[in-house]
Scaffold this active site. Sequence first.
Site, PDB file in Angstrom:
ATOM      1  N   SER A  53      -9.814  -0.667   7.169  1.00 38.27           N
ATOM      2  CA  SER A  53      -9.282  -0.448   5.820  1.00 38.27           C
ATOM      3  C   SER A  53      -8.522  -1.625   5.221  1.00 38.27           C
ATOM      4  O   SER A  53      -8.192  -1.598   4.033  1.00 38.27           O
ATOM      5  CB  SER A  53      -8.380   0.792   5.807  1.00 38.27           C
ATOM      6  OG  SER A  53      -9.171   1.950   5.936  1.00 38.27           O
TER       7      SER A  53
ATOM      8  N   LYS B 133       0.850  -1.195   0.000  1.00 37.89           N
ATOM      9  CA  LYS B 133       0.000   0.000   0.000  1.00 37.89           C
ATOM     10  C   LYS B 133       0.884   1.242   0.000  1.00 37.89           C
ATOM     11  O   LYS B 133       1.901   1.288   0.719  1.00 37.89           O
ATOM     12  CB  LYS B 133      -0.896  -0.018   1.239  1.00 37.89           C
ATOM     13  CG  LYS B 133      -1.896   1.116   1.323  1.00 37.89           C
ATOM     14  CD  LYS B 133      -2.795   0.942   2.552  1.00 37.89           C
ATOM     15  CE  LYS B 133      -3.878   1.990   2.661  1.00 37.89           C
ATOM     16  NZ  LYS B 133      -4.771   1.737   3.815  1.00 37.89           N
TER      17      LYS B 133
ATOM     18  N   SER C  37      -9.477   1.562   2.926  1.00 34.14           N
ATOM     19  CA  SER C  37      -8.633   2.331   2.032  1.00 34.14           C
ATOM     20  C   SER C  37      -7.566   1.496   1.320  1.00 34.14           C
ATOM     21  O   SER C  37      -6.897   1.996   0.408  1.00 34.14           O
ATOM     22  CB  SER C  37      -7.924   3.448   2.813  1.00 34.14           C
ATOM     23  OG  SER C  37      -7.088   2.903   3.821  1.00 34.14           O
TER      24      SER C  37
END
Length: 465
Positions: free
Chosen positions: A173, A79, A149
């Site tokens: 997330s 990420k 996310s």
Amino acid sequence: MALFELTLAEAADAVAQGELSPVELTGSVLERLDAVEERLGAYVAVASEAARESAALAEREIAAGRYRGPLHGIPFGLKDLIDVAGLPTTASSRVRAGHVAPADSAVARRLFDAGAVLLGKTHTHEFAYGLTTPQTRNAWDQGRIAGGSSGGSAVAVAAGAATFALGTDTGGSIRVPAALNGVVGLKPTYDLLSRHGVTSLSWSLDHVGPLTRTVRDAALVLSALTGHGSKDPVGPGAARPGCPPPGEGSLTGLRIGVPVNYYFDRVSPAVETAVRGALAQLSDLGAELVEVEIPMARYVQATQWGLMVPEATAYHERALRSVPELYAPDVRVLLEAGELLSAGDYLRAQRARTLMRQAWGRVLEQVDVIAAPTVPMTAAEVGQDTVEWPDGTTESVSDAYVRLSAPANITGIPALTLPVGRDHAGLPIGMQLMGPPMGEALVLRAGRAYEAVQDGHGGLAPVAA
């Protein structure tokens, strides 16, 4: 079967036996990435040549007898909140344009030390402050949201464009996009994994964890990541618990708490049917199902927002004053809202968290694990803002997605999501298993036992090349 279709455990076993070349595996995953990326938008940046060089190095080391373990030669995505020395960390934001990380984050360093092969950085909702990841599309239906996310990481894993990935989880997330894309996501106990070199959203709620295709794979990644480095700015920087067991074993005698309130309120019929069906299978495997009442349920969302909003605004204070126009409108609104909260508001949220931790601790003395839906519905359509429930109430999509995942962030307990079925449209449904602090082995064992009796577990999303 193409090599990109192998799960982490399958690939690791083959690499260890000398039956699979890390160079060929990485090449296959990169080809898959190239074939699907235009439709999915999972990656911010792909480092193809560096990945091929790392895979070649892994191959030489293994041939020379220097095998480092199950992640050696396995390709993964990170990420884009997680630093890698010399690479941009953009947080998927214009605010971070030109920023290059000066050093590896602690979790990236652990993966590199384990011999894993970095493919690239995956998209996040800007600064992890949202549940949709608008740059990315769901791996099962590109007209649906990826969730957030860590949407890029979840989609990359679901589509075979990474064998595993890392994400971060502040209110759900990791677990939300994992559930919406039919993969496994693990939010470990707060402070189990280092956050050094990871861009913060809310420092007292942030967690780092793996996204994988199977529970067994999640246990392998967690084992490589466990432990803190001395540079962690939050943790004590001292000795930490060792690697948890890989999550195998019988469920006989395991007490699984089934909530009688909160977690099955306002969930879609498909989600409730799938999760209750999974609970019945866990019972058939030997677990004892025990009804439990979720304490302080009506304070969950107020506490989550009371902690996260001021902490996020404090982190962004300088950039919010100097370059506010560079933030996406939805993120800027949330950051500016944090300026309206008082110190008293924040302290009341902290007090509520303390009481909630104590109350959840008493529940987890009655049972070993709590099982519940991860999210109350499957993936929303792109652009959908609200959901209407059968009781006539309406809820924003973002509030709905975070509602069931937030308690594990507030209390800091480990939570694992795994696929347990699909709805009428074929979209994945997730169930989360939550255990006591440092109870990763318990949730992994329960998840692995369920997974082991499912036909076709660990399969890829049907994304045509």
